[in-house]
Design an enzyme around this catalytic site. Sequence first.
Site, PDB file in Angstrom:
ATOM      1  N   GLU A 172       0.837  -1.204   0.000  1.00 48.69           N
ATOM      2  CA  GLU A 172       0.000   0.000   0.000  1.00 48.69           C
ATOM      3  C   GLU A 172       0.873   1.256   0.000  1.00 48.69           C
ATOM      4  O   GLU A 172       0.598   2.232  -0.733  1.00 48.69           O
ATOM      5  CB  GLU A 172      -0.908  -0.010   1.226  1.00 48.69           C
ATOM      6  CG  GLU A 172      -1.746   1.238   1.395  1.00 48.69           C
ATOM      7  CD  GLU A 172      -1.999   1.568   2.853  1.00 48.69           C
ATOM      8  OE1 GLU A 172      -2.160   2.749   3.172  1.00 48.69           O
ATOM      9  OE2 GLU A 172      -2.006   0.626   3.678  1.00 48.69           O
ATOM     10  N   ASP A 216       0.685   3.835  -3.071  1.00 46.18           N
ATOM     11  CA  ASP A 216       0.306   5.227  -2.831  1.00 46.18           C
ATOM     12  C   ASP A 216       1.271   6.174  -3.551  1.00 46.18           C
ATOM     13  O   ASP A 216       0.855   7.112  -4.233  1.00 46.18           O
ATOM     14  CB  ASP A 216       0.307   5.496  -1.326  1.00 46.18           C
ATOM     15  CG  ASP A 216       0.033   6.944  -0.991  1.00 46.18           C
ATOM     16  OD1 ASP A 216      -0.984   7.486  -1.438  1.00 46.18           O
ATOM     17  OD2 ASP A 216       0.859   7.545  -0.279  1.00 46.18           O
ATOM     18  N   ASP A 226      -7.102   1.326   0.536  1.00 45.84           N
ATOM     19  CA  ASP A 226      -5.769   0.785   0.827  1.00 45.84           C
ATOM     20  C   ASP A 226      -5.477  -0.442  -0.044  1.00 45.84           C
ATOM     21  O   ASP A 226      -4.349  -0.621  -0.526  1.00 45.84           O
ATOM     22  CB  ASP A 226      -5.662   0.390   2.306  1.00 45.84           C
ATOM     23  CG  ASP A 226      -5.617   1.596   3.234  1.00 45.84           C
ATOM     24  OD1 ASP A 226      -5.454   2.733   2.728  1.00 45.84           O
ATOM     25  OD2 ASP A 226      -5.761   1.404   4.459  1.00 45.84           O
ATOM     26  N   GLU A 274      -4.571   0.558  -3.543  1.00 47.50           N
ATOM     27  CA  GLU A 274      -3.171   0.991  -3.611  1.00 47.50           C
ATOM     28  C   GLU A 274      -2.217  -0.196  -3.491  1.00 47.50           C
ATOM     29  O   GLU A 274      -1.155  -0.216  -4.144  1.00 47.50           O
ATOM     30  CB  GLU A 274      -2.890   2.018  -2.517  1.00 47.50           C
ATOM     31  CG  GLU A 274      -3.587   3.348  -2.762  1.00 47.50           C
ATOM     32  CD  GLU A 274      -3.382   4.351  -1.659  1.00 47.50           C
ATOM     33  OE1 GLU A 274      -3.485   5.560  -1.946  1.00 47.50           O
ATOM     34  OE2 GLU A 274      -3.120   3.952  -0.500  1.00 47.50           O
TER      35      GLU A 274
END
Length: 232
Positions: free
Chosen positions: A48, A52, A121, A124
């Site tokens: 994640e 991101d 999350d 990502e």
Amino acid sequence: MNMEQFELFEKKIGYTFSNKEILLLAFTHSSFANEQKKCNHENNERLEFLGDAVLDMVVSEYMYRIYPEMPEGELTKLRASVVCEGSLAQLARQLELGNYLFLGKGEESTGGRNRDSILADTFEAVIGAICIDGGMESVTKYILGLMQEEIQKTKNSFKMRDCKTHLQELIQRTSKYPVHYVIVGETGPDHSKQFVAEVQHINKILGKGSGKSKKEAEQAAAQDALRFLEKN
């Protein structure tokens, strides 16, 4: 997740993983890893973290190229709107990512499979997994294939101004009382905090939003309030 589920998911996203384990990891929530007494890194939080950063970079580079007339401030606001928790959770629902999640019993029983923060999350984390498995070319193709239309649609409707200022101006037309912002929640690990803010006016909640900083959460709450006021 069995081989048939792997193949269905890969067909849905248009990408085939060489390393199936990295995809399994992308769907392993920390609550499940904790229950299984796995090591700290055997969940999707590191993926994640990577996803991101990759998402921000790919979307930023795309906007820089496609919208040469937009100044830095407007690009920043547009990107924040496109990659906010709510938008990513909606994309995750379109891909049915919640169906593939490995969740602990507590998260499962409290609706974690459909919670915005967990879905965003996971979205990502899948990006991070594709980046590790296939490199930047593959992950860029995946991200833009999903988000190009959303970016353009958001740009067409997005008010290129500070949502908090816009909301305050709107409220002051009919009221002498200001709006107030309150941080009502905070979740996630230290490297990836999520804040939840409410915007209130005369003891009434006008909007709610989340973001990776308190400022971003307040802007999201103001944007939610503006949508509410436009409908009423």
